[in-house]
Design a protein around this motif. Sequence first.
Motif, short mmCIF file in Angstrom:
data_model
loop_
_atom_site.label_atom_id
_atom_site.label_comp_id
_atom_site.label_asym_id
_atom_site.label_seq_id
_atom_site.Cartn_x
_atom_site.Cartn_y
_atom_site.Cartn_z
N LEU A 30 0.84 -1.20 0.00
CA LEU A 30 0.00 0.00 0.00
C LEU A 30 0.88 1.24 0.00
O LEU A 30 1.80 1.37 0.81
CB LEU A 30 -0.89 -0.02 1.24
N THR A 31 0.60 2.18 -0.90
CA THR A 31 1.29 3.46 -0.89
C THR A 31 0.49 4.44 -0.06
O THR A 31 -0.70 4.65 -0.29
CB THR A 31 1.46 4.01 -2.32
N VAL A 32 1.16 5.05 0.94
CA VAL A 32 0.47 5.94 1.88
C VAL A 32 1.17 7.29 1.93
O VAL A 32 2.32 7.44 1.52
CB VAL A 32 0.44 5.33 3.31
N HIS A 33 0.45 8.28 2.45
CA HIS A 33 1.01 9.62 2.66
C HIS A 33 1.91 9.60 3.89
O HIS A 33 1.56 9.03 4.93
CB HIS A 33 -0.12 10.63 2.87
N CYS A 34 3.09 10.21 3.76
CA CYS A 34 4.05 10.29 4.87
C CYS A 34 4.19 11.76 5.26
O CYS A 34 4.98 12.49 4.65
CB CYS A 34 5.38 9.70 4.45
N PRO A 35 3.45 12.23 6.27
CA PRO A 35 3.40 13.66 6.59
C PRO A 35 4.57 14.11 7.48
O PRO A 35 4.41 14.44 8.65
CB PRO A 35 2.07 13.79 7.33
N ASN A 36 5.77 14.11 6.89
CA ASN A 36 6.95 14.50 7.65
C ASN A 36 7.97 15.07 6.68
O ASN A 36 8.38 14.40 5.73
CB ASN A 36 7.53 13.28 8.38
N GLU A 67 1.55 6.79 10.47
CA GLU A 67 1.41 7.44 11.77
C GLU A 67 2.56 7.14 12.73
O GLU A 67 3.12 8.04 13.34
CB GLU A 67 0.09 7.01 12.43
N MET A 68 2.92 5.87 12.88
CA MET A 68 3.91 5.47 13.88
C MET A 68 4.84 4.41 13.32
O MET A 68 4.46 3.60 12.47
CB MET A 68 3.23 4.90 15.13
N VAL A 69 6.09 4.44 13.82
CA VAL A 69 7.10 3.48 13.40
C VAL A 69 7.76 2.90 14.66
O VAL A 69 8.13 3.64 15.57
CB VAL A 69 8.17 4.14 12.52
N SER A 70 7.90 1.58 14.70
CA SER A 70 8.60 0.93 15.80
C SER A 70 10.10 0.91 15.49
O SER A 70 10.51 0.45 14.42
CB SER A 70 8.08 -0.50 15.98
N ILE A 78 5.45 9.80 13.67
CA ILE A 78 6.13 10.59 12.64
C ILE A 78 5.21 11.62 11.99
O ILE A 78 5.67 12.42 11.18
CB ILE A 78 6.76 9.69 11.57
N ASN A 79 3.92 11.61 12.31
CA ASN A 79 2.97 12.52 11.68
C ASN A 79 3.07 13.90 12.32
O ASN A 79 2.48 14.19 13.37
CB ASN A 79 1.55 11.97 11.82
N PHE A 176 8.51 21.58 22.40
CA PHE A 176 8.87 20.34 21.74
C PHE A 176 7.84 19.28 22.09
O PHE A 176 7.72 18.85 23.24
CB PHE A 176 10.26 19.87 22.16
N CYS A 177 7.08 18.85 21.08
CA CYS A 177 6.12 17.75 21.23
C CYS A 177 6.86 16.47 20.86
O CYS A 177 7.13 16.22 19.68
CB CYS A 177 4.92 17.98 20.32
N VAL A 178 7.20 15.68 21.86
CA VAL A 178 8.08 14.52 21.65
C VAL A 178 7.24 13.27 21.45
O VAL A 178 6.78 12.64 22.40
CB VAL A 178 9.04 14.35 22.84
N GLN A 179 7.04 12.92 20.17
CA GLN A 179 6.32 11.69 19.86
C GLN A 179 7.34 10.55 19.71
O GLN A 179 7.53 9.99 18.63
CB GLN A 179 5.51 11.85 18.56
#
Length: 238
Positions: A30-36, A67-70, A78-79, A176-179
């Motif tokens: 699946l190709t997805v949007h990567c908002p970063n 949204e998230m990466v392990s 990462i969003n 700093f919003c630390v996700q």
Amino acid sequence: MQITPVCSTGILVRRYKRFLADIDTGSDVLTVHCPNTGRMVGCSEPGSKVWYSDSNNLKRKYRHTLEMVSTSNGLVGINTMRANPLFSEAFHEGRIEELGGYTELRSEPQTLDGSGRFDFLLCNDNESCFVEVKNVTLGYGGGLGAFPDAVSIRALRHVNQLAAARASGYRAVLFFCVQHSGVRTVILADEIDSSYGEAVRSAVENGVEVIAYGCSMNPAQIAVRERLMVDFSPRARS
């Protein structure tokens, strides 16, 4: 902040063209949007487990969003588009102790010179406070995280605009919003962008405040939770 529907899981095949990523869902790629806009150092490795959301908007060319990466250092959100809503939610729920006492939040106020916009303006009867929010995803391990993960003229401009606001009598805050679940202390990534580190330290010396908060994250919810340490010690460039 609820994520509805709950994120689905997959394996990262690659991130490319800055705003795209391919994810192996187990039955399809699946190709997805990567908002970063950053380099996503340490959180874009092929083979990583990822979580992605579904907008259910069939008019979008890429209806899904990474949204998230392990990673080996923790779970990373990462969003970057979620950072401002996360701040706003935490402010309205009284979870940012240092910014209590303000009765109004305005989004995207103009900078004093009119050349751009801050993320937020907080107000009460006695004081106004400009806030610029940055999403932190770079983790070095051992509880250490850093910003930025790439040279950013825009981020540098925001720091200088905060300093100008403070010099004009406003309260000014870099948030700093630390996700990143593995980060407990945030430093300035001098080895990546020494100009940014110098600008932040100068701004702090002149009254700009820097606050970092970590987030709790899972496939259904992200929320700003706890204050983290910020270390302004200069780092030698490698």
